[in-house]
Structures are given as structure tokens and as C-alpha cells.
Design an enzyme around this catalytic site. Structure first.
Site, mmCIF file in Angstrom:
data_model
loop_
_atom_site.group_PDB
_atom_site.id
_atom_site.type_symbol
_atom_site.label_atom_id
_atom_site.label_comp_id
_atom_site.label_asym_id
_atom_site.label_seq_id
_atom_site.Cartn_x
_atom_site.Cartn_y
_atom_site.Cartn_z
ATOM 1 N N GLY A 137 -3.859 -5.296 -10.104
ATOM 2 C CA GLY A 137 -4.501 -4.541 -9.032
ATOM 3 C C GLY A 137 -5.970 -4.892 -8.889
ATOM 4 O O GLY A 137 -6.345 -5.835 -8.185
ATOM 5 N N ASN B 159 -11.488 4.822 -7.462
ATOM 6 C CA ASN B 159 -11.218 4.845 -6.030
ATOM 7 C C ASN B 159 -10.671 6.184 -5.598
ATOM 8 O O ASN B 159 -10.052 6.913 -6.367
ATOM 9 C CB ASN B 159 -10.279 3.705 -5.623
ATOM 10 N N LYS C 156 0.855 -1.173 0.000
ATOM 11 C CA LYS C 156 0.000 0.000 0.000
ATOM 12 C C LYS C 156 0.896 1.229 0.000
ATOM 13 O O LYS C 156 1.965 1.223 0.618
ATOM 14 C CB LYS C 156 -0.883 -0.007 1.267
ATOM 15 N N GLY C 157 0.496 2.282 -0.708
ATOM 16 C CA GLY C 157 1.303 3.502 -0.785
ATOM 17 C C GLY C 157 1.635 4.045 0.596
ATOM 18 O O GLY C 157 0.748 4.266 1.413
ATOM 19 N N VAL D 9 -9.064 6.552 -2.176
ATOM 20 C CA VAL D 9 -8.632 6.151 -0.842
ATOM 21 C C VAL D 9 -7.799 7.269 -0.219
ATOM 22 O O VAL D 9 -7.911 7.557 0.967
ATOM 23 C CB VAL D 9 -7.832 4.827 -0.899
ATOM 24 N N GLY D 10 -6.983 7.894 -1.055
ATOM 25 C CA GLY D 10 -6.209 9.024 -0.543
ATOM 26 C C GLY D 10 -5.058 8.620 0.340
ATOM 27 O O GLY D 10 -4.742 9.278 1.331
ATOM 28 N N LYS E 299 6.963 4.981 -10.593
ATOM 29 C CA LYS E 299 5.633 4.620 -11.076
ATOM 30 C C LYS E 299 4.973 5.834 -11.721
ATOM 31 O O LYS E 299 4.731 6.844 -11.067
ATOM 32 C CB LYS E 299 4.770 4.108 -9.922
ATOM 33 N N CYS F 220 0.153 9.843 -7.467
ATOM 34 C CA CYS F 220 -1.121 9.571 -6.809
ATOM 35 C C CYS F 220 -2.132 10.674 -7.095
ATOM 36 O O CYS F 220 -1.934 11.818 -6.733
ATOM 37 C CB CYS F 220 -0.955 9.405 -5.313
ATOM 38 N N GLY G 172 -8.804 -0.929 -13.695
ATOM 39 C CA GLY G 172 -9.545 -2.109 -14.133
ATOM 40 C C GLY G 172 -9.544 -2.298 -15.637
ATOM 41 O O GLY G 172 -8.933 -1.523 -16.373
#
Ligand SMILES: Cc1cc2nc3c(=O)[nH]c(=O)nc-3n(C[C@H](O)[C@H](O)[C@H](O)COP(=O)(O)OP(=O)(O)OC[C@H]3O[C@@H](n4cnc5c(N)ncnc54)[C@H](O)[C@@H]3O)c2cc1C
Ligand SMILES: Cc1cc2nc3c(=O)[nH]c(=O)nc-3n(C[C@H](O)[C@H](O)[C@H](O)COP(=O)(O)OP(=O)(O)OC[C@H]3O[C@@H](n4cnc5c(N)ncnc54)[C@H](O)[C@@H]3O)c2cc1C
Ligand SMILES: Cc1cc2nc3c(=O)[nH]c(=O)nc-3n(C[C@H](O)[C@H](O)[C@H](O)COP(=O)(O)O)c2cc1C
Ligand SMILES: Cc1cc2nc3c(=O)[nH]c(=O)nc-3n(C[C@H](O)[C@H](O)[C@H](O)COP(=O)(O)O)c2cc1C
Ligand code: FES
Ligand code: FES
Lengths: 301, 245, 301, 245
Positions: free
Chosen positions: C262, C67, C43-44, C69-70, C162, C127, C214
Site C-alpha cells: 500500500g 490517512n 479502492k474501498g 480518506v473516509g 480483511k 475501515c 507504512g
């Protein structure tokens, strides 16, 4: 109640058939009365006739399709002579979608369309399936600025610039087009994409790349329409994966004056009518008298 | 409205040979031999319909013969009697069946699908059938009553000639040849026929989207430039496509 | 036969669980033996603990999910103290995914990770769910160049950068990262996207935008991986919508050394095993002894 | 392996009230009251599974009671006996049922779904059920044997009290309150209970992706920071979530 106005042109409803998916309307008129549409964007036209790309032209992806038609079209003159008179019999607004590889090609195209009976020009600066330079117009804002300014100098029809989602910066791109005098913006064209045949060990498309459209791209297209609508004060026509009336309402709330429906026509040939009906029912049930009441009302962070 | 988009009921859908299914739907359009429908048996699992030729039309029923190849035909094969599917058509220009004399019908694999209805419509002709298959042979028995002779080839020699149907086809005997199968086979037939000036019509396959001539994804090069398989075809003069394009 | 090597680190197979979808592996180890994976991207992580975003965090789109999530995470120190020891029990390569809002934050993060037991750092410059500036790192090549150069000055672990698909120019971005000393590139992160609740007349997400991932994005992601692989001569790890072994092979043929999975983990929790098995069967049936035989063999126009 | 991902057979799937379905599958895990499964009854039409609570477990069968709300539950409702669906679970921490004394179970709408199994497991307690519905009342009859009294409210007054269940709930009588329903109702209950220091447990809902605690999309704020509804919940102390978060 469904009518909207675009650069002074009245559309009976906000649903326009998207360029390249609807030919010149004639074929679909064998399936439903295309005069019920807000408008039709013609197959992408170029100054001269084009045969388009070789090899496979369509390939299905998850919730989307990739196409590599390569602007096959009869050329503007032939369009004006043969197709336009037939189109004019439909009671709907005609958007001549104009593509090109060089500024000169665009300008000659504009000149020919100036004296024709079309309503508006959709300036396609974004066709991902034409190799010869055509791509860069849609990628770099300053190059787009040049094309649009030159076009606007001579155009006698309203110019709606169609943006590519592959643009380096979609907001900057729209601002530059606006500054260059664009009367409206439409977006998005297809996303540059790719598929590989793992058994042949080759790209599926002769051109390697192809344009992705359909429901898969909707969330990204909607975001871009939202961003662009907030950045410019000319009308924005939104598209990209619109398949249901709910999708259409999302684009309108994001800021679109009208919407275009492309790939979804392949799912159900008269899907545009379903979308129009759905928008209407929504307006009734939500007590919306005019789409301007909800247009661009979304204000996020 | 020339083309109809309709939800219709499945009357039956059964495997008639290994991986080959016959789908019968309740539908009483007057489709012509060689025409096709875009079929959908799914909601949003797949986006596009699948072009499938009319296999037969009788008593308000239209049937299709299809081979399971990928996702779409796989889903089709699982649908049961009573289920409703969407059909859009009939599309395209079919075979001209108003002909006399000796006609050869040459097929490869599932290319035989449209030929059942076509052969039945060739009422005034004397028909020889040349049918090639990979392994299993199907449909030949059902056609017996409508043809003079049938010649069969299988790749592995299971039935009939071992090899290709082009090995045993004799183009000089016929006034007309109608052909449907893999392009490589159709091209061969066309070349064989040219030597004897025998006219050949071929039914072409292309991936399709709109099915009605609007989107230009199904283009086929011909002597007269690009043609749309869905609307200008799927039946074309073999020479126009394979030799003079 | 499935093994690949990445910056000198041996992976037993090319399938890595993608950051943010797999936690620290512990939970999935209750479903299948995660030691069977080529690697796990954590996880980041950020320098300090983050609670992440408010409001809805996930929303389903056609063939994709959005998503927001932040970057909720325990912070690097807590990760090293609590999570890493548990991860080390798995016999797989550990990629510490590192996010940040400022260069200083990245540098402090690197310093802490330098002395930890992780194998490689996946530098997340992309991100889309963090507001404070974090976005620009992934958009502008020259800003990315700065971050990566500074990071490389002090990093004692291999740095895999990334990339964001929202980068203005993904090829230029990859070249700049390469020039700045990146040891590898991974791409793509999620696409900036949006959804609207038409009844509430509000964005679905509190942050307005969210990241799309996705199967929907696969054709675009594959194109980017292909373009980047051709542009740089450091290893590329491809991802974006990979759901089947066929997808994985496409990415490898496009030029990826390894792939990450993912969103597909949410479809079927042990889907990575299916993908690994499928790759293996494909190699057997196509008589491929080592993945390097097919890696990047696609050469289009 | 703690969580199983399996294809299981549908034993039955029937509408038990308007838009409310009961799905019974062949599955003999030992799920605990308040736990849930991620259900999938589709291939690629939808990406994510849908979290649904265990409604009952008996004789190798596990049942679910669900309301059709959107696409996923709509698809579920069309599946027939014999069809196989994927289940992943059981997930989460359920209700502690090892309690004595007077227990109130308070539900709103489909929030009653997990309470059947929960009430049956509360063997040593004396249970009053407070159940609110929009219009139609369901499941109450099936629960009669396991409870002392039941109180019903419907929004339109069709059955029982007209209005909200919170109108007729009396928190001071109980040693423990278990609650599942809309957040607004659960918050109200929690506030009512705090005044009397009655402990309340609530079952939270969040959109989920992984279902096992890895992806952090199902976060719920609590007194002790962010918690994952799928793994740390779905059952939490009501105060921790609604009052002290
Ligand atoms: C005019 C016409 C008539 C046809 N008649 C028959 C018939 O009677 N019986 C029969 O079995 N098949 C017929 N086909 C071929 C049939 O359309 C394909 O086998 C089918 O579309 C494959 O779909 P799929 O989803 O199973 O395969 P996939 O490979 O998964 O399909 C992916 C995509 O490619 C397209 N596609 C794949 N193969 C073909 C193909 N050979 N031709 C056209 N599109 C293709 C599909 O339509 C789909 O869009 C016909 C094709 C055409 C053009
Ligand atoms: C732990 C838990 C237990 C549940 N138990 C039950 C039950 O026993 N019976 C029952 O009828 N419902 C239950 N729900 C709610 C149920 O999960 C949703 O109604 C269902 O996911 C809606 O899916 P849909 O595709 O029909 O709706 P859509 O609105 O189309 O779903 C779109 C997305 O949102 C998610 N979603 C929508 N509503 C909810 C919601 N309220 N909670 C969680 N995710 C949601 C879906 O999972 C999906 O990812 C439970 C939810 C949770 C979190
Ligand atoms: C087969 C096909 C051909 C297209 N041809 C053109 C074209 O000639 N000119 C153009 O501007 N856009 C063309 N497009 C792009 C569409 O007009 C539209 O911008 C894009 O497909 C996104 O919308 P959609 O997802 O609703 O299809 C084409 C799209 C498809 C699928
Ligand atoms: C719920 C979720 C959380 C994610 N969190 C992170 C993250 O913390 N750091 C990161 O670099 N990428 C994160 N990603 C992006 C994925 O690692 C991956 O790049 C992206 O989802 C595309 O791959 P996919 O289509 O296989 O999911 C997240 C993705 C999802 C769906
Ligand atoms: S399929 Fe659209 S033109 Fe033929
Ligand atoms: S759903 Fe993934 S952490 Fe809860």
C-alpha cells in the site's frame, strides 16, 4: 513552572525516564545530571532475580526497535539493598517498576517495596517478553482487575498501573484498573511484534516475538493515551515513541499528566534534557504558566 | 561526566581495503585500547548508534577501522571530510596492556581493528600477530614496526596460509593471548589455550542500544552470570565466556 | 515460478496493490504496466457513492503515514459501469474491496458484485475512518462472524475478509471469520492512530483519529500475519508496511500466500515491480522453485 | 508512460532570498505552466515526496522555486550540485496560457513560484503582476521583461504597498486573472472578480501522497463535487472552488 504533581508526589518536571531503558539511573548519571529529571522508572523488577532471555535481545526496525530482554533484573531485595541507596542520592522521583508472572509474585513484591524508600510503584502488568502467564494480565481487563485489586489491598505506596497496547480493549482495561483502585495509569508498554531472518528462515528472536518501541509507535500510543485520559479520572502518564519536546506536548495535550521517554535515550543519551528545555521554551512562547492549562485540552469528535 | 556525547568533525574517511574504511575524527579523549564509541552519522534514518572500536588515537585525532556490513556502516562510508558525526564514548573496559613477556594477538577479519592501538600500547611485550582474513589482507604492513612476527591466513590462500588462523596458531609459546574476531574462532583459540593454561582475553560483540550498561540488551553469559558487553566488557577472560559460562 | 493460487484463482505473482492506495489501477498504468502485478485491490467500495471525510486527509509520521480518506468512492454501480471495464483491460486479478456500515449494506453490495466481472471480494470489515458503526465489525469477533456468515450465504465470488489490527483479538477474529466461511483472510488494515497540532491545540484530523500505515507498522503486522496463519487453514494475504522484497519474503515465511503493498507505492510508484523482481532473484539465489517451499515455514516457540 | 519517475542530477540549488531557494535539475520533459513534480531528496528519512511547481523549463533544465517550511524542504535546501534527487511528474493540469487581452497575475508569497514559467508562456497577453509578500520581495525583477506593470505589497511596508495585495488589486480591468497564494487571499480575489464577472483561475494546494490521482488524499471540494488537486488540478476555476462548492 514545569512542575507537576502525581498522586500527591511533586515532580520537578513532567519528564520521566522509562523503565528498562535507563537502568537505575547510575549509568546515565555519568552522561548528565539525572537529578534534572522529573523521575526515573527503574528497570522492571521481579521478586526473584532473573537472567532474562537468551539470544539476540535487540533488533532495529524502521523508526523503532524491538527488544527481548525478558526482565533481567537483580530481584527486589537486591535492588533495595544495592541499587536504591545509590538512586536515592539523585534528587528525583523514583518509580519502582514491578513485574510478575503470578498474583502471588506481585503481592510479595509489593510487600517488600512497601517498606522501602521508593516513591511510587509502576505496576507492569504488560511485559510481553515473559512467557509464563505474565502476558494475560495486560490483555484481559478482568484479570487485570484482579491483580490490581489484590495489590491495592496491601500497597502502602501509590500504584501506577502500566498498560500494554496489546490489551484487547485499552479503554475498558483502564476503567477496570481505575475501579480496582489504581492511583494512576501509565501507557504504553511495547507492542508485540516480530522479525524474521529470511536467510536463516527463522525468527530473529529466540522467543519469536519481541516488543516494539520508538517513534514508529507514537501515533498509536498517542491515540491510546487520549482515549484512556478521557475514560478515567486518575492521572495518566503517557509514553511511546516520545523523542522531541513536541511529542511530549502532544501527549500532555492528549491528557497525560507526565510523560516517559524510553527508546529515545538510545538516540541521544541526554535527550530528556532537550525535551525538558523544549517544553519550557514552548510554555514561555505560548505564555503557558502551568502545564495544567494545556493538559487534556484536546477535545476531538 | 565520564562519557561524552559530542558532534565531531571528520578529518578523513577512506576505503583502505575492499569494503574496509578508515575514519579519522577530531577528538582528543584519552580512549584506552579495546574501548569503543557509539557512532552516529545520521539523523532519523537509523535509530541506534553503531559500536566501533578505537583503532588509534594520535595528536588529537581518533580513528576507526570498519567494515561495511549493513545500513549503518554503509551510511558511515559515504560521509566526507568536514561532515560532523555524533560520537558517544569511550565505552567499556579495554585490554590490559601493562603486560610483559610474549603476547600473541589473534584476529579474524575486521577483528584486527582494535588491535592496532592495542599493539602500540603493549610497549613492554614481545608480540606475535596471527591474523586471519577472508581474502584481502590489510593493516599488517602498518603493524610491522610494533611486532616480532606476523602470521597470516586467508580462506582462499591468496596470501599466507590457506585456511583458518587457528590452523597455524601455537598456544604454548605465549604468556598471554589477546583475541578479537568471530566467536567460533575465538572459542577455538580459547580451547587451544586452555590445554596449555595460557590466559586469553577476548573482545565480544553484541548488538547494543545504550552503550553504557543501562538497558541490558548486550548481555553475554559468563562464569559469573550475565555481563554487559558494553560496560563490563567488551574484553573478557576467554575461559569465563566460552568454557565456564 | 512466482505464481501463487488463492482460492482457486491463479495470480502470476504474489504482489497485489493494496486497496485505497492504487485507485482502480488506471492512474498507475500511466507509470508502469500494471498487468505485471499479481492483483489489484480496488479502492474501498460502498453501496452508495461517498464523498469521504473533510479536512486534512493525510499526515506524515515517522516511517508511516496517517490517512483519513473516509472511503470516498463512486459507489458499486458506478464502479461496475465505469471503472471495472477499464480494469478488465489489465491482465491481472481484480479484488473488489467492499466496505459498509451495516450488514444490509454489505449484502446489497455483494449482490451487485456477484454478477460483475471481478475475481474476488475483499470484505473490508475494518475501515477505521467511517464513523457509523462500521468500526465494530472489525473489533469484535462475534459481530464479524455475523457479517461474514450472512455475506457467505449469498456470495458467488470468493470472500477474502480483511481484518483490522485494532481487533480485540486478532487470532480469535480470524478463527471466527474462518468458521463463518471466509475463503481467505487478508490483514492488516491501518492502525487507529492520532496526531495533534500543538499550536492550534487541536487534533490534526477532523475525525480526531486516522489510520496509520507504512514501514512503522511492519513488525506488528508481521506478527499478526504469523499468528493468524498458524490459526486458520484458509489462505492468508499479508500486508502492513511492506516496502522491500525482503519484507515480502518475511510475510510469506510467516505464512502469507500473497502480499499487498500500500503505502510503499507513494515512496516509489513502481515499487511493486522492484518487489516482484527482488522476490524472483531471492528465489533463484536460494534455489526456491515455488513459493510454497518457504510459505509459513517459520515455526517459533 | 505519461508520468516519469527518475533520478536526476542537481545543476544548482541556491538561496535566492531569505529562506527561498531555487533548485535547477537536469531534466527535459515538456512540463506545462502550473504543473508540478513530486520531489524526493531523501531515502527513508521521509516517506512522501513533496509537490513543487515547475518554476521554469529551459535548455534541458527544469527549475523550482521553493520556500523552506518543514522537514522536506529543509532537506532539499541542503542538497548540492551533482547530487541526485528523484522526481516524479510532471503532474496535473496547468494554466491555460493560450489567451489574449489583459491578464492579471496575482500571487501571495511563494505562490509566485509557478508564475514565472506561466507568464513567460502567456505570449499573446498583456500582463500585470500583483505580488504580495510578507517582508522580502523576490523574483519581480526577473519578470520585468515579460509584464506591463508590477504592483507589490508587503505586510510590513518594506517595499510597495503596506498591507495585502488584495488592497490594491483592481479586478475590473482584466479579461482573466490567474492566482496562486494562500487560500484566504485567493478567495478574496475570487470574490472581488465575481462582482465584475472577471474569470479567475486559482492554483490549489493540498497534502499529497500518490500525486497521480489514485489515493484521494488531495481532495478539493468544487461545484462539481470532489476533485483531485493532483490530477484534476491544481488549477481550477476560482468560482468553482471558492463560491459554488
Ligand atoms: C564493542 C564492539 C566493537 C566493534 N568494533 C568494530 C570495529 O572496530 N570495526 C567494525 O567494522 N565493526 C566493529 N563492530 C561491529 C559493528 O558494530 C557492526 O558491524 C555494526 O554495528 C553493523 O552495523 P550496520 O548498520 O552496518 O549493520 P546492520 O546489520 O544493518 O545493523 C543492524 C543492527 O545490528 C547491530 N549489529 C550488526 N552487526 C553487529 C555486530 N557484529 N556487533 C554489534 N552490533 C551489530 C547494529 O549495531 C545495528 O543495531 C564492533 C562491535 C562491538 C559490539
Ligand atoms: C501543486 C502544488 C504545488 C506547490 N508548489 C510549490 C512551489 O513551487 N514552491 C513551494 O515552496 N511550495 C510549493 N508547494 C507547497 C509545498 O508542497 C509544501 O511547502 C511542502 O510540501 C512542505 O513540505 P515540508 O516537508 O517542508 O513541510 P512539512 O510541513 O514538514 O510537510 C509535512 C507534510 O505536509 C505536506 N505539506 C505541508 N505543507 C504543504 C502545502 N502547503 N501543500 C502541500 N503539501 C504540504 C508535505 O508535502 C508533507 O507531506 C506546492 C504544493 C502543491 C500542492
Ligand atoms: C530495552 C527496553 C527494555 C524495557 N524494559 C521494560 C521493563 O523492564 N519494564 C517495563 O515496564 N517496560 C519496559 N520497557 C518498555 C518501556 O518502558 C516503554 O514502555 C516502551 O519502550 C515505550 O516507550 P518508548 O517508545 O519511549 O521506548 C522496555 C523498553 C525497552 C526498549
Ligand atoms: C490512503 C490510503 C487509503 C486506504 N483506503 C483503504 C480502503 O479504502 N479500503 C481498505 O480496505 N484499506 C484501505 N487502506 C489500507 C491499505 O489497503 C492497507 O491495508 C494499509 O495501508 C496497510 O498496508 P501498507 O502499510 O502497505 O499501506 C488505505 C490505506 C491508505 C494509506
Ligand atoms: S548496550 Fe545497553 S547495557 Fe549494553
Ligand atoms: S495525491 Fe493521490 S489522489 Fe492526489
Amino acid at each position: 513552572m514545569l512542575n507537576v504533581s502525581l498522586c500527591g508526589i511533586e515532580l520537578k518536571n513532567p519528564v520521566i525516564a522509562a523503565s528498562g531503558t535507563f537502568g537505575f539511573g547510575e549509568e546515565y548519571n555519568n552522561v548528565f545530571d539525572v537529578s534534572k529529571l522529573g523521575g526515573i522508572a527503574t528497570k522492571g523488577l521481579t521478586l526473584n532475580k532473573r537472567e532474562g532471555n537468551d539470544g539476540l535481545r535487540i533488533y532495529e526496525a524502521e523508526s523503532g526497535i524491538m527488544n527481548s530482554v525478558g526482565l533481567q533484573n537483580p530481584g527486589i531485595e537486591e535492588f533495595i539493598k544495592t541499587e536504591l541507596p545509590k538512586m536515592k542520592k539523585f534528587n528525583t522521583v523514583i518509580f519502582a517498576n514491578l513485574g510478575g508472572g503470578t498474583i502471588e509474585e506481585y503481592l510479595s513484591g509489593i510487600e517488600k517495596l512497601n517498606n522501602s524508600d521508593i516513591d511510587m510503584i509502576e505496576l507492569n502488568i504488560s511485559c510481553p517478553n515473559v512467557k509464563a502467564g505474565g502476558m494475560a494480565f495486560g490483555i484481559k481487563s478482568n484479570i487485570a482487575y484482579d491483580v490490581v485489586s489484590r495489590v491495592k489491598e496491601i500497597a502502602k505506596k501509590p500504584i501506577m498501573v502500566k498498560l500494554s497496547p496489546n490489551a484487547e480493549n485499552i479503554v475498558d482495561m483502564s476503567e477496570k484498573c481505575c475501579k480496582a483502585g489504581a492511583d494512576a495509569i501509565s501507557l504504553v508498554n511495547t507492542f508485540k511484534a516480530m522479525a524474521i531472518d529470511i536467510y536463516k528462515r527463522k525468527p530473529v528472536f529466540n522467543n519469536t516475538f519481541a516488543g516494539l518501541s520508538g517513534p514508529a509507535i507514537k501515533p498509536i500510543a498517542l491515540r491510546m493515551v487520549y482515549e484512556v485520559s478521557r475514560a478515567v479520572d486518575i492521572p495518566v502518564v503517557g509514553m511511546g515513541g516520545i523523542t522531541t519536546w513536541q511529542d511530549a506536548i502532544e501527549f500532555i495535550m492528549a491528557g497525560a499528566e507526565a510523560v516517559q521517554v524510553g527508546t529515545a535515550n538510545f538516540i541521544k543519551p541526554d535527550i530528556c534534557l532537550d525535551i525538558i528545555d523544549g517544553i519550557k521554551s514552548f510554555m514561555v512562547s505560548e505564555n503557558i504558566k502551568n502545564l495544567s492549562e494545556i493538559k487534556g485540552t484536546i477535545r476531538g469528535v | 561526566m565520564q562519557y561524552k556525547y559530542e558532534r565531531v568533525k571528520i578529518q578523513s574517511n577512506a576505503e583502505v581495503a575492499n569494503n574496509i574504511y578508515k575514519l579519522v575524527i577530531e577528538c582528543n579523549h584519552e580512549a584506552k585500547p579495546g574501548q569503543f564509541y557509539m557512532l552516529r552519522g545520521w539523523d532519523n534514518e537509523l535509530l541506534l548508534g553503531r559500536p566501533i572500536s578505537v583503532h588509534d588515537v594520535q595528536d588529537g585525532l581518533t580513528s576507526f577501522l570498519y567494515e561495511v556490513r549493513g545500513k549503518g556502516t554503509k551510511i558511515l562510508s559515504t560521509l566526507e571530510t568536514g561532515y560532523r558525526i555524533e560520537i558517544f564514548g569511550p565505552h567499556g573496559k579495554g585490554f590490559n596492556t601493562n603486560v610483559k613477556g610474549k603476547v600473541a594477538v589473534v584476529t579474524g577479519g575486521i577483528g584486527i581493528a582494535p588491535m592496532y592501538y592495542t599493539i602500540k600500547a603493549l610497549k613492554n611485550a614481545q608480540i606475535d600477530l596471527f591474523a586471519g582474513f577472508r581474502d584481502e589482507v590489510y593493516l599488517i604492513d602498518d603493524l610491522k614496526d610494533f611486532i616480532s612476527s606476523s602470521y597470516v591466513a586467508t580462506n582462499n590462500g591468496r596470501i599466507g596460509h590457506k585456511g583458518f588462523i587457528t590452523d597455524i596458531f601455537n598456544p604454548w609459546e605465549y604468556n598471554l593471548v589477546l583475541c578479537c574476531g568471530p566467536e567460533i574462532m575465538m572459542e577455538k583459540i580459547v580451547r587451544m589455550c586452555r590445554d596449555y593454561k595460557t590466559p586469553v582475553y577476548v573482545s565480544m560483540e553484541r548488538h547494543m542500544a545504550c552503550g553504557i550498561g543501562a538497558c541490558l540488551v548486550c548481555t553475554c553469559k559468563t562464569k559469573d552470570g550475565n555481563k554487559r558487553v558494553c560496560k563490563d566488557g567488551p574484553v573478557f577472560s576467554g575461559e569465563d565466556v566460552f568454557l565456564d559460562a
